[in-house]
Scaffold this active site. Structure first.
Site, PDB file in Angstrom:
ATOM      1  N   ASP A   1      -2.669  -6.939  15.260  1.00  0.00           N
ATOM      2  CA  ASP A   1      -1.790  -5.779  15.357  1.00  0.00           C
ATOM      3  C   ASP A   1      -2.075  -4.942  16.594  1.00  0.00           C
ATOM      4  OD1 ASP A   1      -4.168  -4.778  14.427  1.00  0.00           O
ATOM      5  OD2 ASP A   1      -3.377  -4.026  12.533  1.00  0.00           O
TER       6      ASP A   1
ATOM      7  N   TYR B   1      -0.808   4.597  10.575  1.00  0.00           N
ATOM      8  CA  TYR B   1      -1.239   3.636  11.598  1.00  0.00           C
ATOM      9  C   TYR B   1      -0.057   3.410  12.527  1.00  0.00           C
ATOM     10  CZ  TYR B   1      -5.369   2.377   8.828  1.00  0.00           C
ATOM     11  OH  TYR B   1      -6.563   2.406   8.148  1.00  0.00           O
TER      12      TYR B   1
ATOM     13  N   HIS C   1      -0.539   1.852  16.066  1.00  0.00           N
ATOM     14  CA  HIS C   1      -0.805   0.657  16.897  1.00  0.00           C
ATOM     15  C   HIS C   1       0.192   0.563  18.048  1.00  0.00           C
ATOM     16  CE1 HIS C   1      -3.864  -0.703  14.134  1.00  0.00           C
ATOM     17  NE2 HIS C   1      -3.024  -0.671  13.129  1.00  0.00           N
TER      18      HIS C   1
ATOM     19  N   ARG D   1       0.835  -1.197   0.000  1.00  0.00           N
ATOM     20  CA  ARG D   1       0.000   0.000   0.000  1.00  0.00           C
ATOM     21  C   ARG D   1       0.877   1.257   0.000  1.00  0.00           C
ATOM     22  NH1 ARG D   1      -3.611  -1.336   5.185  1.00  0.00           N
ATOM     23  NH2 ARG D   1      -1.648  -2.327   5.762  1.00  0.00           N
TER      24      ARG D   1
ATOM     25  N   GLU E   1      -5.667   5.099  13.596  1.00  0.00           N
ATOM     26  CA  GLU E   1      -6.648   4.235  14.263  1.00  0.00           C
ATOM     27  C   GLU E   1      -7.300   4.848  15.485  1.00  0.00           C
ATOM     28  OE1 GLU E   1      -2.695   3.156  16.219  1.00  0.00           O
ATOM     29  OE2 GLU E   1      -3.393   3.635  14.181  1.00  0.00           O
TER      30      GLU E   1
ATOM     31  N   LYS F   1       1.913   1.917   7.355  1.00  0.00           N
ATOM     32  CA  LYS F   1       2.227   1.089   8.517  1.00  0.00           C
ATOM     33  C   LYS F   1       3.165   1.811   9.467  1.00  0.00           C
ATOM     34  CE  LYS F   1       0.919  -2.323   9.398  1.00  0.00           C
ATOM     35  NZ  LYS F   1      -0.312  -2.590  10.187  1.00  0.00           N
TER      36      LYS F   1
END
Length: 372
Positions: free
Chosen positions: A270, A94, A96, A15, A118, A75
């Site tokens: 994740d 993101y 996480h 991506r 997120e 990511k």
């Protein structure tokens, strides 16, 4: 503002966080976009398209990170990217962090402003930048689960929808949110028997109405979970607590009661995973492992397997926030956009999201106190 777009380096992550159309919108507003050559190729966007949109192409990630005031990614940065961090940089991706203490510490030490897709949250509780990837992951969870139920992959050899005279597979979904709803949609479409466990009664009523009684809903409690897990051919973990580590709802003892060759897909991996036997994330290259006779699928970037679809869905949702951050600057943007402010996980050497702070064991500082 100078916006940087590096190529993703996570294994088999194709991506990209900004498409050429988005670059063109930023350039039109007077911003500069620096793109690492090849960043969009995995999603089908060529260097020429970025150049035509007005972006500056450079050869290395180091050049992108060095030039940029704001980095946009998909990511979370990997350890080899920590060296690129610099004070005052805005990182929009993101993150996480609840399952990534080392990254949280690096953001604090380097005084990077980390905004996590997120945890951006609208007043109605929805997560607009997580929703499109949750839709993809929910649909993929059934697609992948059906594949690994095949005997060739060590599964039970069960066809999800069965055939006339042969019962369909039992799909158990823990969590009735975006992931769970999309998983149910796919599983029902393939003809499976579907059970959704959900703790919110209103959400169960919604699912019952939307699917017109074609699935069963159960209140999510240890007794119902244990019974449903034991019967499952395919178990899907679809639980999310924004910014926090996923709760462990399925114990190892429950997994031991499952049928030999059953499959578990934990979309929450994740965020630490909601199933106790999901003890590590896997990759698209090596997506599964077997434990107690059950196939475990624990790929942490499931939408990366369908990068064209995922990139377009994600950037549709992120571009307005990127434009606001670039045009207004960080402080003004978050002061005037409460959902965006909830996305700020780190700023000025502090963790600014309470759930993240608790998960990683670092002190929590209210963002407003740092903005003056």
């Amino acid at each position: 503002m100078i916006i940087g777009l590096p190529k993703e380096i996570k294994l088999q992550e194709y991506r990209v966080a900004l498409i050429p159309a988005g670059c063109g919108m930023l350039v039109k507003q007077g911003h500069q976009v620096v793109v690492q050559a090849g960043a969009g190729e995995g999603s089908g966007f060529s260097n020429e398209e970025y150049a035509d949109a007005g972006a500056k192409l450079v050869d290395s990630a180091a050049e992108v990170w060095a030039a940029a005031e704001m980095i946009v990614k998909v990511k979370e940065p990997l350890q080899e990217e920590f060296a690129y961090f610099k004070e005052g940089m805005v990182l929009f991706t993101y993150l996480h962090l609840a399952a990534a203490q080392q990254l949280a510490v690096a953001l604090v030490e380097k005084r990077v402003t980390g905004i996590a897709y997120e945890t951006i949250q609208l007043p109605n509780g929805s997560l607009p930048l997580l929703t499109p990837m949750s839709e993809v992951a929910g649909r993929m969870s059934v697609q992948e689960g059906a594949k690994y139920l095949e005997a060739f992959f060590g599964g039970r050899g069960v066809l999800l929808g069965g055939v006339p005279g042969v019962p369909p597979a039992e799909v158990v979904i823990i969590g009735g949110g975006i992931v769970g709803t999309n998983a149910a949609k796919m599983a029902l479409g393939l003809g499976a028997e579907v059970v959704v466990l959900e703790k919110n009664a209103e959400r169960m009523r919604y699912l019952d109405d939307v699917f017109q009684g074609r699935l069963r809903t159960l209140s999510s409690n240890p007794y119902n979970i244990a019974n449903a897990v034991r019967k499952a051919d395919l178990l899907i973990g679809a639980v999310l607590v924004p910014g926090a580590r996923a709760p462990r709802l399925v114990s190892e003892e429950m997994v031991k009661t499952m049928k030999k060759g059953a499959v578990i897909v934990d979309v929450a991996v994740d965020q630490g995973g909601s199933i106790e036997t999901i003890d590590r994330a896997t990759t698209h290259e090596h997506p599964t492992y077997e434990k107690h006779g059950v196939i475990h699928y624990a790929v942490a970037n499931m939408p990366g397997a369908v990068p064209r679809t995922s990139t377009l869905a994600l950037t549709n949702a992120t571009i307005d926030y990127v434009l606001q951050l670039a045009s207004r600057g960080f402080s003004d943007a978050v002061a005037n956009n409460a959902p965006l402010a909830l996305g700020v996980n780190s700023h000025a050497g502090a963790i600014t999201h309470a759930s993240v702070a608790q998960a990683v064991g670092l002190p929590y500082t209210e963002l407003r106190s740092l903005l003056g």
